[in-house]
Design an enzyme around this catalytic site. Structure first.
Site, PDB file in Angstrom:
ATOM      1  N   TYR A  63       0.872  -1.177   0.000  1.00  0.00           N
ATOM      2  CA  TYR A  63       0.000   0.000   0.000  1.00  0.00           C
ATOM      3  C   TYR A  63       0.910   1.228   0.000  1.00  0.00           C
ATOM      4  O   TYR A  63       1.545   1.542   1.000  1.00  0.00           O
ATOM      5  CB  TYR A  63      -0.890   0.030   1.238  1.00  0.00           C
ATOM      6  CG  TYR A  63      -1.930  -1.064   1.317  1.00  0.00           C
ATOM      7  CD1 TYR A  63      -2.282  -1.824   0.205  1.00  0.00           C
ATOM      8  CD2 TYR A  63      -2.567  -1.346   2.517  1.00  0.00           C
ATOM      9  CE1 TYR A  63      -3.231  -2.817   0.298  1.00  0.00           C
ATOM     10  CE2 TYR A  63      -3.524  -2.339   2.614  1.00  0.00           C
ATOM     11  CZ  TYR A  63      -3.853  -3.074   1.502  1.00  0.00           C
ATOM     12  OH  TYR A  63      -4.796  -4.066   1.608  1.00  0.00           O
ATOM     13  N   PRO A 214     -16.601  -3.999   2.028  1.00  0.00           N
ATOM     14  CA  PRO A 214     -17.959  -4.242   2.534  1.00  0.00           C
ATOM     15  C   PRO A 214     -19.050  -3.507   1.766  1.00  0.00           C
ATOM     16  O   PRO A 214     -20.211  -3.899   1.822  1.00  0.00           O
ATOM     17  CB  PRO A 214     -17.884  -3.753   3.986  1.00  0.00           C
ATOM     18  CG  PRO A 214     -16.731  -2.817   4.022  1.00  0.00           C
ATOM     19  CD  PRO A 214     -15.738  -3.356   3.036  1.00  0.00           C
ATOM     20  N   LEU A 215     -18.674  -2.450   1.041  1.00  0.00           N
ATOM     21  CA  LEU A 215     -19.666  -1.758   0.213  1.00  0.00           C
ATOM     22  C   LEU A 215     -19.283  -1.773  -1.258  1.00  0.00           C
ATOM     23  O   LEU A 215     -19.708  -0.921  -2.026  1.00  0.00           O
ATOM     24  CB  LEU A 215     -19.853  -0.304   0.678  1.00  0.00           C
ATOM     25  CG  LEU A 215     -21.092  -0.021   1.524  1.00  0.00           C
ATOM     26  CD1 LEU A 215     -21.268   1.470   1.757  1.00  0.00           C
ATOM     27  CD2 LEU A 215     -22.349  -0.580   0.875  1.00  0.00           C
TER      28      LEU A 215
END
Length: 291
Positions: A63, A214-215
């Site tokens: 990242y 999660p979305l």
């Protein structure tokens, strides 16, 4: 700021963590590449998460690359005794921000050493081996070679526990036949439910499942049903999505990410949100509509 001091916990290797954690991916710059827009805000989010009871932070040295781990070290070191940092290896970033498979023995060794150095640790508590046969989702193929390399680093004491990421059910079975696997990290949410059977299998054996996006991640889930349920409960769609995951199975550990303290506050409040049965039934129907 909501706290999750009394939230349920679950085993993650030899440690127990709160089931609502924090994913550090969004602390890097746009596209998970380069430095954050606001360095001080990134530090503040991490410190607020830990102050609120979060003791499970998911990260990776790819990242940035190297960005989020250095921010975590700056914000939180010396680390609280109960904090579990989980990282992942198996990929690297190109100069154009592309995601590149990196699972040779030498590349995995370098990745573990980079994580150790940038986090300021002598050993990594949990390392997820991300399988990059498919960049955007799991693809079949043997994981024996990279997993054996990681297991050798575990034997040397550089890694305490091993997990798998971006894997199929067959690869999980192969991995568990080669070494102890303490968690599986795959994409899973209201609309993306390919791992339903795998989650239940892992739960029966006491193995954590850590869903990401999660979305919907880079392509956010748009659902009138989700919006309606959230409005009825006086919650945000993200809070409902997190609460649904927490109620889906006790072995699910949720790691929503954000670069905002305000959004962190909203996410943590989802730990106290109980979805009534009719809401769960409506939300369960989203997967069928998405398919």
């Amino acid at each position: 700021m909501p706290t999750i001091q009394h939230e349920d916990t679950y085993a993650l290797g030899s440690r127990r963590v709160k089931r609502l954690g924090y994913g550090a991916m969004q602390l890097a710059g746009p596209g998970v590449f380069g430095p954050p827009r606001d360095h001080d805000a990134a530090l503040a989010v991490l410190r607020a998460a830990v102050a609120s009871g979060v003791n499970h932070i998911d990260t990776s040295d790819f990242y940035g690359p190297h960005v989020t781990n250095r921010i975590i070290r700056e914000a939180l070191s010396p680390y609280p005794d109960d904090l579990v940092l989980v990282t992942k290896i198996g990929a690297r970033r190109g100069e154009d921000a592309s995601w590149i498979r990196a699972d040779s023995d030498a590349e995995l060794e370098q990745a573990v050493q980079d994580n150790l150095r940038n986090l300021g640790l002598d050993a990594l508590e949990v390392v997820n081996l991300r399988i990059m046969f498919g960049v955007h989702g799991p693809e079949e193929g043997s994981i024996a070679q990279p997993l054996a390399a990681l297991a050798r680093m575990q034997q040397r004491g550089l890694v305490r526990h091993i997990g798998l990421s971006n894997v199929t059910a067959a690869q999980v079975r192969e991995g568990r036949g080669l070494c102890d696997i303490v968690c599986v990290q795959n994409q899973y949410n209201l609309a993306h439910r390919h791992d339903d059977e795998l989650i239940d299998t892992l739960a029966a054996d006491g193995i954590a499942y850590v869903p990401y996006f999660p979305l919907g991640g880079f392509s956010p889930l748009q659902s009138a049903t989700l919006t309606d349920v959230a409005q009825r409960l006086g919650a945000t769609p993200m809070q409902v999505a997190i609460a649904w995951l927490l109620q889906r199975s006790p072995n699910i550990l949720v790691i929503p990410g954000t670069s905002s303290v305000a959004h962190l506050r909203e996410n943590l409040a989802a730990a106290a949100l109980q979805l009534p049965p009719d809401a769960v039934r409506a939300l369960d129907g989203i997967a069928g509509k998405a398919a």
